[in-house]
Motif scaffolding. Structure first.
Motif, mmCIF file in Angstrom:
data_model
loop_
_atom_site.group_PDB
_atom_site.id
_atom_site.type_symbol
_atom_site.label_atom_id
_atom_site.label_comp_id
_atom_site.label_asym_id
_atom_site.label_seq_id
_atom_site.Cartn_x
_atom_site.Cartn_y
_atom_site.Cartn_z
ATOM 1 N N ASN A 6 0.863 -1.161 0.000
ATOM 2 C CA ASN A 6 0.000 0.000 0.000
ATOM 3 C C ASN A 6 0.909 1.223 0.000
ATOM 4 O OD1 ASN A 6 -2.662 0.754 -0.125
ATOM 5 N ND2 ASN A 6 -3.166 0.084 1.934
ATOM 6 N N ILE A 62 -6.203 -12.705 0.635
ATOM 7 C CA ILE A 62 -7.627 -12.432 0.411
ATOM 8 C C ILE A 62 -8.446 -12.837 1.642
ATOM 9 C CG2 ILE A 62 -9.656 -13.017 -0.988
ATOM 10 C CD1 ILE A 62 -7.569 -11.158 -2.390
ATOM 11 N N TRP A 64 -7.474 -12.882 4.714
ATOM 12 C CA TRP A 64 -7.239 -11.870 5.749
ATOM 13 C C TRP A 64 -8.082 -10.618 5.495
ATOM 14 C CZ3 TRP A 64 -4.409 -7.136 5.203
ATOM 15 C CH2 TRP A 64 -4.283 -6.427 6.400
ATOM 16 N N THR A 65 -8.166 -10.182 4.228
ATOM 17 C CA THR A 65 -8.928 -8.961 3.932
ATOM 18 C C THR A 65 -10.422 -9.136 4.210
ATOM 19 O OG1 THR A 65 -9.299 -9.460 1.580
ATOM 20 C CG2 THR A 65 -7.288 -8.227 2.143
ATOM 21 N N GLN A 66 -10.866 -10.376 4.325
ATOM 22 C CA GLN A 66 -12.279 -10.645 4.584
ATOM 23 C C GLN A 66 -12.526 -11.073 6.030
ATOM 24 O OE1 GLN A 66 -13.066 -13.547 1.525
ATOM 25 N NE2 GLN A 66 -12.968 -12.026 -0.100
ATOM 26 N N PHE A 70 -8.838 -8.077 9.950
ATOM 27 C CA PHE A 70 -8.645 -6.983 8.987
ATOM 28 C C PHE A 70 -9.535 -5.803 9.350
ATOM 29 C CE2 PHE A 70 -9.818 -4.688 5.133
ATOM 30 C CZ PHE A 70 -8.588 -4.466 4.536
ATOM 31 N N HIS A 74 -8.283 -1.981 10.613
ATOM 32 C CA HIS A 74 -8.538 -0.820 9.760
ATOM 33 C C HIS A 74 -9.578 0.152 10.321
ATOM 34 C CE1 HIS A 74 -6.239 -3.281 7.010
ATOM 35 N NE2 HIS A 74 -5.992 -2.174 6.353
#
Length: 106
Positions: A6, A62, A64-66, A70, A74
């Motif tokens: 990022n 992926i 982890w992002t769901q 996460f 954030h």
């Protein structure tokens, strides 16, 4: 191996605040399946940073992002006023990997 980066452009004079925010936040990455390592990189010059995470696979990233981890990581506050623009995410799949040779035993 899979890498997520990022890219952040930090507003002039806000670099110390940006670093402080990252140093004091909870990452929620410990124990996440497939997570390998994290580094916050600062470019030479002013205001450019990269959040660099390494994963065993794209699927692990992926997942982890769901995950709740996460979401928790954030919702720790805003970088509004600290960033000079929105972050830009870049995702990379390793096509060649090489590790340093093991140190010779003395």
């Amino acid at each position: 191996m899979f890498v997520a980066m990022n890219n952040f452009k930090v507003a002039s004079g806000k670099e110390e605040e940006f670093e402080r925010i990252w140093k004091t936040r909870e990452s929620y990455l410990a124990g996440v399946q497939g997570f390998v390592r994290f580094a916050l990189l600062r470019a030479e010059g002013e205001g450019e940073y990269i959040s660099h995470s390494t994963w065993e696979s794209r699927d692990a990233f992926i997942a982890w992002t769901q995950s709740p981890a996460f979401a928790a990581g954030h919702r720790q506050g805003s970088l509004m006023g600290v960033l000079a623009g929105p972050p830009v995410i870049k995702l990379y799949e390793a096509v060649i990997e090489q590790e340093a040779p093991a140190a010779a035993a003395n």
